[in-house]
Enzyme design. Structure first.
Site, PDB file in Angstrom:
ATOM      1  N   ASP A 237      37.733  -4.598 -39.435  1.00  0.00           N
ATOM      2  CA  ASP A 237      38.117  -4.396 -38.036  1.00  0.00           C
ATOM      3  C   ASP A 237      39.250  -5.394 -37.728  1.00  0.00           C
ATOM      4  OD1 ASP A 237      37.937  -3.831 -35.194  1.00  0.00           O
ATOM      5  OD2 ASP A 237      36.810  -5.709 -35.018  1.00  0.00           O
TER       6      ASP A 237
ATOM      7  N   ASP B 215      40.513  -6.320 -33.951  1.00  0.00           N
ATOM      8  CA  ASP B 215      40.326  -7.109 -32.725  1.00  0.00           C
ATOM      9  C   ASP B 215      38.991  -7.839 -32.730  1.00  0.00           C
ATOM     10  OD1 ASP B 215      42.765  -6.427 -31.278  1.00  0.00           O
ATOM     11  OD2 ASP B 215      41.972  -4.390 -31.338  1.00  0.00           O
TER      12      ASP B 215
HETATM   13  C1  XBP Z   1      39.275  -2.961 -30.025  1.00  0.00           C
HETATM   14  C2  XBP Z   1      39.526  -2.422 -28.699  1.00  0.00           C
HETATM   15  C3  XBP Z   1      40.876  -2.225 -28.251  1.00  0.00           C
HETATM   16  C4  XBP Z   1      41.645  -3.433 -27.812  1.00  0.00           C
HETATM   17  C5  XBP Z   1      42.934  -2.991 -27.190  1.00  0.00           C
HETATM   18  O1  XBP Z   1      37.986  -2.546 -30.472  1.00  0.00           O
HETATM   19  O2  XBP Z   1      38.601  -2.077 -28.000  1.00  0.00           O
HETATM   20  O3  XBP Z   1      40.807  -1.427 -27.115  1.00  0.00           O
HETATM   21  O4  XBP Z   1      40.896  -4.117 -26.840  1.00  0.00           O
HETATM   22  O5  XBP Z   1      43.665  -2.142 -27.995  1.00  0.00           O
HETATM   23  P1  XBP Z   1      37.551  -2.720 -31.993  1.00  0.00           P
HETATM   24  P2  XBP Z   1      44.529  -0.922 -27.393  1.00  0.00           P
HETATM   25  O6  XBP Z   1      37.791  -4.150 -32.371  1.00  0.00           O
HETATM   26  O7  XBP Z   1      36.077  -2.397 -31.986  1.00  0.00           O
HETATM   27  O8  XBP Z   1      38.344  -1.741 -32.833  1.00  0.00           O
HETATM   28  O9  XBP Z   1      44.949  -1.307 -26.008  1.00  0.00           O
HETATM   29  O10 XBP Z   1      45.695  -0.784 -28.341  1.00  0.00           O
HETATM   30  O11 XBP Z   1      43.633   0.291 -27.377  1.00  0.00           O
HETATM   31 MG    MG Z   2      36.424  -5.661 -32.897  1.00  0.00          MG
END
Ligand code: XBP
Ligand code: MG
Length: 252
Positions: free
Chosen positions: A10, A12
């Site tokens: 993953d 973020d």
């Molecule tokens: C990541 C997210 C994303 C980021 C923003 O979730 O939820 O929405 O917050 O990215 P994960 P975007 O780590 O579970 O994949 O604004 O580009 O959508």
């Molecule tokens: Mg995440």
């Protein structure tokens, strides 16, 4: 029994703490540009993170938190435009070097490559955000370390739906039982385990209190030699850092 062939990361919250000082700040900058007086402070953003996906999060906020907001006729394009502006601000933050990798990430990626494991990114965020983060932290060549970057709107359902992990397995031509996933959140864990993939969780301040009962192991970070992880759940035996040897043990 299958052999471990790939690590699925993953982005973020797992590779980097992007949410509080990256995405959140960029959303607020986009609101200011658009003349909106919305302010997603650190605590509110934590509540909004229950919805993954930036566009989905914006829609949820407008519909659930701003009942008095006079919605534009075309809400979809309003959200799309706001999100485009947010992505521009986020990319600028990355370019300034505002977001470092979490401890142990570079070490583990290099260890995995040296051990012949395949690597992939499996994320909800926008593809350009992934390449910019990798480029700004590990250099442009690092994008080539990954066999696949599965990101954004390419599947119908974002995490916690398993769609993006199914997509990754299909495109890597691997079975769930040949991979390990690394996630930081309950939504991420539900997504990876929903696709049948054993998962290790590295929590952060936003996710520490979430339910990770489906995880193989839960730690506070991957750790570095001399500054190891705190074990939150599972069995780490003698390990103090997450390296390939440790991952192979979890996997078996
Ligand atoms: C990541 C997210 C994303 C980021 C923003 O979730 O939820 O929405 O917050 O990215 P994960 P975007 O780590 O579970 O994949 O604004 O580009 O959508
Ligand atoms: Mg995440």
């Amino acid at each position: 029994m299958s052999k471990l062939k790939a690590l699925l990361f993953d982005i973020d919250g797992t590779i980097a703490d992007t949410e509080r000082d990256g995405h959140r700040v960029a959303f607020n900058q986009a609101f200011a540009d658009a003349g909106l007086d919305w302010d997603w402070d650190v605590a509110l953003y934590g509540q909004l993170l229950t919805v993954s996906g930036g566009k989905e999060r914006l829609r949820y906020f407008i519909e659930q938190w701003k009942p008095g907001f006079e919605q534009p006729d075309d809400l979809d394009s309003f959200i799309r435009e706001l999100h485009r502006a947010k992505t521009r601000h986020y990319l600028a933050l990355l370019e300034q070097g505002a977001i470092p990798l979490r401890p142990g990430v570079e070490r583990l990626l290099k260890d995995a490559r040296a051990s012949g494991l395949r690597l992939a990114i499996v994320t909800t965020t926008t593809p350009e955000n992934v390449t910019a983060l990798l480029g700004s932290t590990l250099g442009a060549d690092s994008i080539g370390w990954f066999d696949l970057i599965a990101a954004g709107d390419i599947v119908p359902g974002k995490k916690p739906a398993p769609d993006i992990y199914h997509y990754a397995l299909d495109h890597l031509d691997l079975k769930a039982t040949e991979c390990l996933a690394l996630e930081d959140s309950d939504n991420g864990l539900l997504s990876s385990t929903g696709a049948g993939i054993k998962t290790i969780v590295t929590v952060n301040d936003y996710t520490r209190q979430q339910n990770f009962s489906g995880a193989a192991v839960v730690v506070d970070q991957l750790g570095e030699p001399g500054a190891g992880f705190e074990l939150i759940a599972g069995d780490a035996s003698e390990a103090t850092i997450v390296d390939v040897a440790f991952l192979r043990r979890i996997f078996s």
